[in-house]
Design an enzyme around this catalytic site. Structure first.
Site, short mmCIF file in Angstrom:
data_model
loop_
_atom_site.label_atom_id
_atom_site.label_comp_id
_atom_site.label_asym_id
_atom_site.label_seq_id
_atom_site.Cartn_x
_atom_site.Cartn_y
_atom_site.Cartn_z
NE ARG A 290 5.26 -8.84 1.13
CZ ARG A 290 4.95 -7.77 0.44
NH1 ARG A 290 5.69 -7.43 -0.60
NH2 ARG A 290 3.91 -7.02 0.76
CD GLU B 89 -1.51 -2.45 1.59
OE1 GLU B 89 -2.24 -3.43 1.40
OE2 GLU B 89 -0.36 -2.55 2.10
N GLY C 216 13.41 -2.96 0.29
CA GLY C 216 13.39 -1.82 -0.61
C GLY C 216 14.32 -1.89 -1.80
#
Length: 447
Positions: free
Chosen positions: A288, A77, A331
């Site tokens: 993840r 998100e 990232g």
């Protein structure tokens, strides 16, 4: 709207908070132990509970204009919100922006991506009355924008009581979630009816939100913000990947992004089989959860594969030949997609709903994913219809698909070009979402 809340909403709110209170009492030993045993929860728990102060820059203090509060649950998100925040900065330069997240990983990504774009980054409160009231009172936003569907009853009702508009952006409801919501319409309607506007991803979502209590005139088909996100080159991964450059030079790189437990051994076995035909094939795995990276490297060792963690590349690449690189940092996907030949989307060979394939499409990469892409079903359909991706059911089909792409590099490049075309032809959600926000942000309305 006013400060009063309808009788139905008051009754539902009372029942909700009573159940919340009873559940908290029953689970108190586990809840008390939770932040103690979990390092991730320990870093977020007391912020979200409301016992630690919000960053001063996120609050509305004397002399500060009331901000637009954007909420993004976690990493996905936060990344989806990025083009919207950038466009807000351009179109409404005088508006203060603050951003909340719910997870530690989301906060880390937000801190890397949004410093300089927003005035403050903080943790979203638990949906407890005192936590919500304290956060809303301190931030005192003029508008709240929730990315996707992280909807919490007490939070929405508090906004409604304070006459603060709330927009749900990039909203979608999967068929499974919709069926679950429909079982509790008496509770769900007073929650969703508290939304001021809903910007949905597709026409199918319009009817679902209408049946959940949102007035049709409040719903806009805006599209998916993820299509508007541009890759950011030279990010956090640039330095470490320069260290790995000699190891990757001349390699045919398969990047497996956002993988979950159970997927990495399948991917490694497929690569080891294909290395008999393509000795230059090299696997980069991005779990993840980066905390799993060491376990993944051990699994690869058990399979007879030589693997190294990115953090172990301290200034020089390993002298011995390597089969895989395991990423133990956050990232870095944009930089990694830039160096790969084929991209595999994790969370799809195991039942986890998949992850966003558009990050690979933005860099014109051929895309592979497993059978479960239920969290990105619309994007998956668009890519498959355009012959811009291949969906496999198991490791054997993954082997065959990767064999075909490695054998026909021109076809692989063409697939990547089509993937980028799908991305380009579906952009525009940011502009439509901003149009829905504009009535609350025009200069004449600035406090």
């Amino acid at each position: 709207m006013g400060r009063s809340i309808g009788i139905d909403m008051k009754g539902v709110a009372f029942a909700y908070n009573l159940m919340f209170f009873c559940g908290a009492l029953l689970c108190f030993p586990a809840l008390a132990f939770w932040p103690v045993v979990s390092k991730k929860r320990r870093k977020t728990f007391f912020h979200r509970l409301g016992v630690l102060p919000l960053p001063r820059e996120a609050t509305t203090v004397f002399g500060h204009r009331r901000p637009v509060w954007i909420h993004a649950l976690s990493v996905g998100e936060v990344l989806a919100a990025e083009p919207l925040v950038q466009a807000l900065r351009r179109r409404f330069a005088g508006v203060r922006l603050v951003l909340s997240v719910s997870t530690l990983s989301g906060h880390q990504i937000a801190d890397a991506r949004f410093r300089g774009l927003v005035e403050g980054i903080f943790y979203f409160p638990f949906d407890l009355l005192f936590s919500v009231k304290r956060a809303v009172a301190q931030v005192n936003p003029r508008l709240v924008v929730i990315i996707e569907t992280d909807v919490w009853p007490n939070f929405l009702w508090e906004l409604k009581a304070r006459n603060i508009p709330c927009i749900l952006a990039n909203a979608r409801i999967s068929p499974r979630s919709f069926s679950r919501y429909r079982r509790f319409t008496g509770f769900v309607h007073p929650v969703f009816s508290a939304l001021t506007r809903v910007c949905v991803q597709s026409a199918q979502d319009v009817e679902r939100f209408r049946k959940l209590g949102v007035c049709p005139e409040r719903i806009t088909v805006a599209g998916n913000l993820k299509f508007d996100r541009q890759p950011v080159p030279g990010g956090r991964g640039a330095g470490p990947l320069q260290t790995a450059a000699s190891m990757l030079a001349g390699k045919r790189v398969l990047l497996a992004g956002s993988t979950h437990e159970g997927e990495e051994p399948m991917l490694m076995k497929v690569c080891l089989r294909l290395k008999n035909r393509f000795p230059d094939l090299f696997l980069i795995v991005v779990p993840r959860n980066p905390a799993r990276a060491s376990a993944v490297r051990r699994d690869f060792g058990d399979l007879g594969a030589a693997a190294v963690l990115l953090s172990e590349l301290s200034g020089s690449s390993p002298s011995a030949p390597m089969d895989a690189l395991v990423i133990d940092a956050m990232g870095m996907l944009n930089d990694l997609y830039a160096v790969c030949c084929v991209a595999f989307v994790g969370g799809s060979l195991v039942p986890c709903g998949g992850h966003n394939p558009l990050e690979a499409a933005a860099l014109s990469k051929p895309i592979l994913f497993g059978p479960d892409m239920s969290d990105f079903s619309d994007i998956t359909r668009l890519l498959l219809d355009a012959n811009a991706a291949i969906q496999v059911r198991n490791a054997e089909e993954l082997h065959d698909a990767l064999l075909g792409l490695c054998s026909e590099p021109d076809q692989a490049d063409a697939m990547g070009t089509r993937a980028y075309g799908v991305l380009g032809s579906n952009r525009g959600a940011v502009g439509k979402t901003l149009d829905s926000m504009a009535p609350f942000l025009e200069p004449k309305d600035l406090p």
